[in-house]
Design a protein around this motif. Structure first.
Motif, mmCIF file in Angstrom:
data_model
loop_
_atom_site.group_PDB
_atom_site.id
_atom_site.type_symbol
_atom_site.label_atom_id
_atom_site.label_comp_id
_atom_site.label_asym_id
_atom_site.label_seq_id
_atom_site.Cartn_x
_atom_site.Cartn_y
_atom_site.Cartn_z
ATOM 1 N N VAL A 252 0.935 -1.134 0.089
ATOM 2 C CA VAL A 252 0.078 -0.052 -0.011
ATOM 3 C C VAL A 252 1.046 1.185 -0.116
ATOM 4 O O VAL A 252 1.954 1.253 0.805
ATOM 5 N N VAL A 253 0.613 2.347 -0.844
ATOM 6 C CA VAL A 253 1.289 3.505 -0.828
ATOM 7 C C VAL A 253 0.317 4.598 -0.693
ATOM 8 O O VAL A 253 -0.536 4.696 -1.282
ATOM 9 N N VAL A 254 0.562 5.506 0.535
ATOM 10 C CA VAL A 254 -0.105 6.568 0.629
ATOM 11 C C VAL A 254 0.651 7.811 0.215
ATOM 12 O O VAL A 254 2.006 7.849 0.338
ATOM 13 N N THR A 255 0.240 8.801 -0.551
ATOM 14 C CA THR A 255 0.801 9.899 -1.076
ATOM 15 C C THR A 255 0.106 11.046 -0.779
ATOM 16 O O THR A 255 -1.153 11.178 -0.869
ATOM 17 N N GLY A 256 0.712 12.228 -0.087
ATOM 18 C CA GLY A 256 0.066 12.983 0.573
ATOM 19 C C GLY A 256 1.228 14.136 0.905
ATOM 20 O O GLY A 256 2.402 13.696 1.297
ATOM 21 N N ARG A 257 0.580 15.454 1.604
ATOM 22 C CA ARG A 257 1.268 16.150 2.137
ATOM 23 C C ARG A 257 1.872 15.923 3.686
ATOM 24 O O ARG A 257 0.941 15.174 4.530
ATOM 25 N N ALA A 258 2.887 15.824 3.887
ATOM 26 C CA ALA A 258 3.492 15.808 5.193
ATOM 27 C C ALA A 258 3.529 17.124 6.094
ATOM 28 O O ALA A 258 3.893 17.909 5.597
ATOM 29 N N ALA A 259 3.015 17.177 7.322
ATOM 30 C CA ALA A 259 3.091 18.476 8.240
ATOM 31 C C ALA A 259 3.419 18.251 9.567
ATOM 32 O O ALA A 259 2.670 17.155 10.254
ATOM 33 N N LEU A 260 4.021 18.764 10.337
ATOM 34 C CA LEU A 260 4.076 18.891 11.612
ATOM 35 C C LEU A 260 2.742 19.187 12.265
ATOM 36 O O LEU A 260 2.183 19.829 11.960
ATOM 37 N N VAL A 261 2.263 18.458 13.366
ATOM 38 C CA VAL A 261 1.115 18.543 14.074
ATOM 39 C C VAL A 261 1.586 19.707 14.831
ATOM 40 O O VAL A 261 2.356 19.887 15.997
ATOM 41 N N THR A 262 0.891 21.102 14.674
ATOM 42 C CA THR A 262 1.453 22.116 15.692
ATOM 43 C C THR A 262 0.298 22.550 16.728
ATOM 44 O O THR A 262 0.473 23.513 17.399
ATOM 45 N N ASP A 263 -0.953 21.849 16.438
ATOM 46 C CA ASP A 263 -1.990 22.472 17.227
ATOM 47 C C ASP A 263 -1.797 21.766 18.548
ATOM 48 O O ASP A 263 -1.595 20.604 18.504
ATOM 49 N N PRO A 264 -1.904 22.332 19.748
ATOM 50 C CA PRO A 264 -1.407 22.152 20.919
ATOM 51 C C PRO A 264 -2.495 20.946 21.707
ATOM 52 O O PRO A 264 -2.159 19.872 22.085
ATOM 53 N N ALA A 265 -3.704 21.091 21.296
ATOM 54 C CA ALA A 265 -4.688 19.961 21.563
ATOM 55 C C ALA A 265 -4.632 18.706 20.810
ATOM 56 O O ALA A 265 -4.693 17.749 21.318
ATOM 57 N N GLU A 266 -4.209 18.737 19.493
ATOM 58 C CA GLU A 266 -3.910 17.734 18.788
ATOM 59 C C GLU A 266 -2.714 17.223 19.173
ATOM 60 O O GLU A 266 -2.715 15.765 19.166
#
Lengths: 140, 140
Positions: A86-100
């Motif tokens: 399986v390959v997922v392709t998408g944007r990677a991003a740091l989780v910056t929301d404190p609650a998240e």
């Protein structure tokens, strides 16, 4: 092993089900204009995105935050020549929301390494493709 | 799982020894400007290059012939959180020499798929890096 007609294409729900079964996948990205790949343990979030934990100083964060990456997982049985990928392709991003972030500290993937500080990287499952290899000898 | 100080770096001989133990690795390349990854069975040639068999019409041949790619293999044990990964980075090229092709038909990797025509792709092991994860709990 790479001919399309020998593989069955998997739908998104089946791909996500398979992804949830394995602990380790591989982030595929570009490092200094060369193809790069790093195995990581991960968790699948409720929305189907891939979540990794790492150090804020890691090379991975610098290389992929805000960038489209691929994430691959697979399982093969050499005896029966069968398996899936399986390959997922998408944007990677740091989780910056404190609650998240706080939620992921509780429920997210625990790094296999002791980390002083932890950050989470999320890879959006914008495109999910998967293939099922049934075995060249018809074992499966 | 991605902090450098938690991994032991592996030397080239050890990397090649580990690569020879596993049947499947992953070719990492670029497809239409996006990161792409394809699991393949492979063999390690005597000079340390990675050899794959595929169809002459495969998308892989079109995408990687003459291009620098990465090739990754790994083995991890989720229970002990230990394992290894090896990445070979180098130029991929179709084997065009008839004698070399004939030798690989005999001794090279057999595709897991029935192929009408077979070609061989060789990935030069220009750069070989590997890491040994010893287990966050000191099991290994």
């Amino acid at each position: 092993m790479h001919q399309n007609d020998a593989f069955g294409a998997l739908g998104r729900p089946e791909c996500l089900r398979l992804l949830a079964e394995v602990p380790v996948g591989r982030v595929v990205y570009t490092r200094q204009a060369l193809p790069a790949v790093l195995p990581v343990n991960f968790a699948l979030d409720a929305d189907g995105s891939v979540v990794l934990s790492t150090s804020p100083e890691s090379e991975l964060v610098r290389a992929v935050d805000g960038v489209v990456v691929a994430f691959e997982a697979d399982e093969f049985d050499a005896r029966t020549r069968s398996g899936w990928s399986v390959v997922v392709t998408g944007r990677a991003a740091l989780v910056t929301d404190p609650a998240e972030h706080a939620r992921l500290v509780q429920d997210g993937p625990a790094s296999w390494m002791p980390l002083r500080d932890v950050v989470f990287l999320r890879i959006e499952s914008e495109m999910v493709t998967g293939r099922d290899l049934r075995g060249a000898r018809g074992v499966r």
